[in-house]
Design an enzyme around this catalytic site. Structure first.
Site, PDB file in Angstrom:
ATOM      1  N   LYS A 114       0.861  -1.054  -0.086  1.00  0.00           N
ATOM      2  CA  LYS A 114       0.120   0.021   0.272  1.00  0.00           C
ATOM      3  C   LYS A 114       0.714   1.309  -0.226  1.00  0.00           C
ATOM      4  O   LYS A 114       1.985   1.105   0.463  1.00  0.00           O
ATOM      5  CB  LYS A 114      -0.974   0.090   1.308  1.00  0.00           C
ATOM      6  CG  LYS A 114      -2.033   1.094   1.292  1.00  0.00           C
ATOM      7  CD  LYS A 114      -3.191   0.239   0.488  1.00  0.00           C
ATOM      8  CE  LYS A 114      -4.452   1.222   0.200  1.00  0.00           C
ATOM      9  NZ  LYS A 114      -5.639   0.522  -0.231  1.00  0.00           N
TER      10      LYS A 114
ATOM     11  N   ASP B 197      -7.033   4.333  -4.304  1.00  0.00           N
ATOM     12  CA  ASP B 197      -7.668   4.283  -3.291  1.00  0.00           C
ATOM     13  C   ASP B 197      -8.408   5.705  -2.919  1.00  0.00           C
ATOM     14  O   ASP B 197      -8.545   6.361  -3.816  1.00  0.00           O
ATOM     15  CB  ASP B 197      -6.636   3.955  -2.126  1.00  0.00           C
ATOM     16  CG  ASP B 197      -7.240   3.342  -0.793  1.00  0.00           C
ATOM     17  OD1 ASP B 197      -7.536   2.075  -0.704  1.00  0.00           O
ATOM     18  OD2 ASP B 197      -7.436   4.191   0.179  1.00  0.00           O
TER      19      ASP B 197
ATOM     20  N   ASN C  62     -15.570   6.298  -5.259  1.00  0.00           N
ATOM     21  CA  ASN C  62     -15.541   5.123  -5.917  1.00  0.00           C
ATOM     22  C   ASN C  62     -16.470   3.792  -5.569  1.00  0.00           C
ATOM     23  O   ASN C  62     -17.306   3.173  -6.176  1.00  0.00           O
ATOM     24  CB  ASN C  62     -14.393   4.817  -6.423  1.00  0.00           C
ATOM     25  CG  ASN C  62     -14.219   3.484  -7.353  1.00  0.00           C
ATOM     26  OD1 ASN C  62     -14.020   2.337  -6.784  1.00  0.00           O
ATOM     27  ND2 ASN C  62     -14.472   3.646  -8.850  1.00  0.00           N
TER      28      ASN C  62
HETATM   29  P1  NDP Z   1     -12.840   7.965  -2.792  1.00  0.00           P
HETATM   30  O1  NDP Z   1     -11.937   8.921  -2.600  1.00  0.00           O
HETATM   31  O2  NDP Z   1     -13.298   7.608  -4.139  1.00  0.00           O
HETATM   32  O3  NDP Z   1     -14.136   8.215  -1.944  1.00  0.00           O
HETATM   33  C1  NDP Z   1     -14.072   8.174  -0.576  1.00  0.00           C
HETATM   34  C2  NDP Z   1     -15.344   8.666   0.062  1.00  0.00           C
HETATM   35  O4  NDP Z   1     -15.372   8.710   1.293  1.00  0.00           O
HETATM   36  C3  NDP Z   1     -15.555  10.037  -0.456  1.00  0.00           C
HETATM   37  O5  NDP Z   1     -16.892  10.374  -0.407  1.00  0.00           O
HETATM   38  C4  NDP Z   1     -15.144  10.866   0.986  1.00  0.00           C
HETATM   39  O6  NDP Z   1     -15.794  12.224   0.886  1.00  0.00           O
HETATM   40  C5  NDP Z   1     -15.435  10.048   1.964  1.00  0.00           C
HETATM   41  N1  NDP Z   1     -14.257  10.105   3.078  1.00  0.00           N
HETATM   42  C6  NDP Z   1     -12.939   9.863   2.817  1.00  0.00           C
HETATM   43  N2  NDP Z   1     -12.396  10.032   4.188  1.00  0.00           N
HETATM   44  C7  NDP Z   1     -13.204  10.427   4.876  1.00  0.00           C
HETATM   45  C8  NDP Z   1     -13.119  10.864   6.216  1.00  0.00           C
HETATM   46  N3  NDP Z   1     -11.864  10.950   6.949  1.00  0.00           N
HETATM   47  N4  NDP Z   1     -14.234  11.163   6.932  1.00  0.00           N
HETATM   48  C9  NDP Z   1     -15.514  10.920   6.261  1.00  0.00           C
HETATM   49  N5  NDP Z   1     -15.717  10.600   4.925  1.00  0.00           N
HETATM   50  C10 NDP Z   1     -14.593  10.413   4.225  1.00  0.00           C
HETATM   51  O7  NDP Z   1     -12.427   6.438  -2.071  1.00  0.00           O
HETATM   52  P2  NDP Z   1     -12.807   5.018  -2.514  1.00  0.00           P
HETATM   53  O8  NDP Z   1     -14.388   5.048  -2.629  1.00  0.00           O
HETATM   54  O9  NDP Z   1     -11.735   4.436  -3.524  1.00  0.00           O
HETATM   55  O10 NDP Z   1     -12.217   4.356  -1.094  1.00  0.00           O
HETATM   56  C11 NDP Z   1     -13.283   4.424  -0.126  1.00  0.00           C
HETATM   57  C12 NDP Z   1     -12.865   3.229   0.892  1.00  0.00           C
HETATM   58  O11 NDP Z   1     -12.868   1.958   0.603  1.00  0.00           O
HETATM   59  C13 NDP Z   1     -11.471   3.215   1.349  1.00  0.00           C
HETATM   60  O12 NDP Z   1     -11.595   2.756   2.734  1.00  0.00           O
HETATM   61  C14 NDP Z   1     -10.681   2.521   0.721  1.00  0.00           C
HETATM   62  O13 NDP Z   1      -9.571   2.013   1.224  1.00  0.00           O
HETATM   63  C15 NDP Z   1     -11.544   1.376   0.237  1.00  0.00           C
HETATM   64  N6  NDP Z   1     -11.523   0.512  -0.970  1.00  0.00           N
HETATM   65  C16 NDP Z   1     -11.375   1.154  -2.180  1.00  0.00           C
HETATM   66  C17 NDP Z   1     -11.105   0.286  -3.162  1.00  0.00           C
HETATM   67  C18 NDP Z   1     -11.007   0.710  -4.614  1.00  0.00           C
HETATM   68  O14 NDP Z   1     -10.808  -0.044  -5.394  1.00  0.00           O
HETATM   69  N7  NDP Z   1     -11.170   2.240  -4.654  1.00  0.00           N
HETATM   70  C19 NDP Z   1     -10.723  -1.304  -3.017  1.00  0.00           C
HETATM   71  C20 NDP Z   1     -10.994  -1.658  -1.818  1.00  0.00           C
HETATM   72  C21 NDP Z   1     -11.339  -0.911  -0.838  1.00  0.00           C
HETATM   73  P3  NDP Z   1     -15.408  13.271   0.058  1.00  0.00           P
HETATM   74  O15 NDP Z   1     -16.192  13.203  -1.080  1.00  0.00           O
HETATM   75  O16 NDP Z   1     -15.699  14.513   1.127  1.00  0.00           O
HETATM   76  O17 NDP Z   1     -13.828  13.362  -0.284  1.00  0.00           O
HETATM   77  O1  2IT Z   2      -7.974  -1.432  -0.925  1.00  0.00           O
HETATM   78  C1  2IT Z   2      -7.708  -1.811  -1.788  1.00  0.00           C
HETATM   79  O2  2IT Z   2      -7.895  -3.138  -2.131  1.00  0.00           O
HETATM   80  C2  2IT Z   2      -7.651  -1.008  -3.103  1.00  0.00           C
HETATM   81  N1  2IT Z   2      -7.541   0.325  -2.944  1.00  0.00           N
HETATM   82  C3  2IT Z   2      -7.552  -1.620  -4.246  1.00  0.00           C
HETATM   83  C4  2IT Z   2      -6.295  -2.003  -4.764  1.00  0.00           C
HETATM   84  C5  2IT Z   2      -5.867  -2.408  -6.074  1.00  0.00           C
HETATM   85  O3  2IT Z   2      -4.514  -2.754  -6.283  1.00  0.00           O
HETATM   86  O4  2IT Z   2      -6.951  -2.402  -6.970  1.00  0.00           O
END
Ligand code: NDP
Ligand code: 2IT
Length: 444
Positions: free
Chosen positions: A126, A166, A240
């Protein structure tokens, strides 16, 4: 003291001020007691757990970049290459002001077991930076991403370490980073996943984490003689993962009534309008107040509050430790059936325990959100064979993977007498493969 407890204590002492890392280690090690206790002598001799909790490599670097006014800024970049027993390091890059080494280590540690659960050949890693993409222009984002990659490129490659998105890192950032990697290395290779479709990205990668979350939630409900049809779901986040979780939940017949961002949350009794949400977050990059303006029937509230809404399914998709014990109590009082984590470790330790004690179905993130990284591994396969598969093909593979993950974590929990405990099942099933690969490769 047992070997496990010794290691937990050591992790806390050697890594002070990294509470999220402690939490992630505690949760995994607690679950694998059954295996470790039965092999304690051999594991101690091989320092198996020391090797598991210490990253193979941690890289920390300076990231200078210039804003639109000509002022220079310096952020800190990280890449933690945690464990390569089963494949090249794989895991996302988080861009958020809260990023520090402890956060990256917690995420990297989780990633080892998550990636193992996918059944695909990917190790755990990561990275990220404390850079805040909010309010930055495209030029500033490009300046940061190019500078970040100017250092990171030395340590990554299609067969060594393959980063992805992420929090704060989406298609735009991956594009700028890919361009800079190619320029510096002079090689066009699948060094990042989540790429745009025009230059080696995979169809369905954008949707994969959210869709995968719903495929496993659906499998869970079916296994318990229920279905998604007519269920009311509360989702947190508006990024996302959340967006495509909402979309797939609706396709499967559920009604999603909430979403949230870092400043507030929406309750929409008519069901979240995904097209509108996508436009606000992916195109306009605006706040959720814009949602309320477009949908007068919806409510906008400042701060936290998604878990106070009555729902059957709770799907936390924002960030770590966003669902607390008080939230869990409220959800249980409101009759929640299942909590499935879209984010990484969104439920606090005490809330997880409470939810499980109340007999509520609970799937931890390393199982329920592994569809994203699984599809990243499928993107790597496509890049290696220089072909691209159809959306239907990738989506069908993703669905098959999530159903398998559900089967494997259920079977592992049952095998060790903890039927229905998917936290234990996920940690055990993920650990078993890593253990076997580590043992086969000697003390390295
Ligand atoms: P994004 O940046 O696309 O979205 C994150 C969302 O969560 C946004 O709406 C953001 O608000 C909100 N957010 C982030 N941090 C905070 C915080 N500290 N307090 C309140 N709200 C918050 O990220 P992802 O959707 O990609 O990721 C979301 C979660 O999923 C994370 O935990 C990530 O590690 C996990 N994840 C992501 C994967 C991926 O493929 N993208 C895969 C597996 C897990 P705002 O719009 O205001 O920024
Ligand atoms: O937390 C996760 O699994 C991710 N942010 C996706 C990692 C990846 O390599 O697609």
């Amino acid at each position: 003291m047992s070997y496990i407890d010794e290691i937990i204590q050591q992790v806390i002492e050697k890594n002070p001020d990294e509470p999220e890392f402690h939490q992630a280690v505690r949760e995994v090690l607690d679950s694998i007691r059954v295996i470790v206790d039965a092999n304690e002598e051999q594991f101690r001799r091989d320092a198996l757990l020391e090797r598991l909790v210490n990253p193979e490599r941690q890289i920390k670097f300076r990231v200078p970049w210039i804003d639109d006014q000509g002022n220079a800024h310096v952020n800190t970049g990280y890449r933690v290459q945690f464990n390569s027993a089963i494949g090249p390091y794989k895991g996302g890059l988080r861009l958020h002001p809260s990023v520090n080494i402890g956060i990256i280590k917690f995420l990297g540690f989780e990633q080892i077991f998550k990636n193992s659960l996918t059944g695909l050949p990917i190790g755990g890693g990561k990275g990220g930076s404390d850079f805040d993409p909010k309010g930055k222009s495209d030029r500033e984002i490009m300046s940061f991403c190019q500078s970040f990659m100017s250092e990171l490129f030395k340590y990554i490659g299609a067969d060594t370490d393959v980063p992805a998105g992420d929090i704060g890192t989406g298609a735009r950032e991956i594009g700028y980073m890919f361009g800079q990697y190619k320029r510096l290395r002079g090689v066009f290779e699948g060094v990042l996943t989540g790429k745009g479709l025009a230059y080696g990205g995979s169809l369905a990668r954008t949707e994969a984490t959210g869709y995968g979350l719903l495929y496993i939630t659906d499998a869970l409900l079916r296994d318990h003689n229920m279905s998604m049809q007519g269920k009311v779901a509360a989702v947190s986040g508006a990024g996302n993962v959340a967006i495509y979780a909402i979309q797939k939940a609706q396709q499967l017949g559920a009604k999603v009534v909430t979403c949230s961002d870092s400043t507030g949350w929406i309750y929409d009794p008519d069901g979240i309008d995904v097209a509108l949400l996508k436009d606000i977050k992916e195109v306009r990059r605006a706040r959720l107040t814009a949602y309320k303006e477009a949908r007068p029937n919806a409510e906008y509230h400042e701060g936290k509050g998604v878990w106070s809404v009555k729902c059957d399914l709770a799907l936390p998709c924002a960030t770590q430790n966003e669902l607390t014990l008080d939230d869990a109590k409220q959800l249980v009082a409101n009759g929640v059936i299942a909590v499935c984590e879209g984010a990484n470790m969104p439920t606090t330790e005490d809330a997880t325990k409470f939810i499980q004690e109340k007999g509520i179905l609970f799937i931890p993130g390393k199982a329920s959100n592994c569809g994203g990284v699984a599809t990243s591994a499928l993107e790597m396969s496509q890049n290696s064979e220089r072909l691209s598969w159809s959306f239907e093909e990738v989506d069908a593979k993703l669905k098959g993977i999530m159903e398998n993950v559900y089967k494997n974590i259920s079977a592992a929990a049952k095998k060790y007498g903890m039927e229905g405990n998917y936290v234990a099942g996920a940690n055990i099933a993920g650990f078993e493969k890593v253990l076997s690969a580590m043992n086969a490769q000697g003390i390295v």
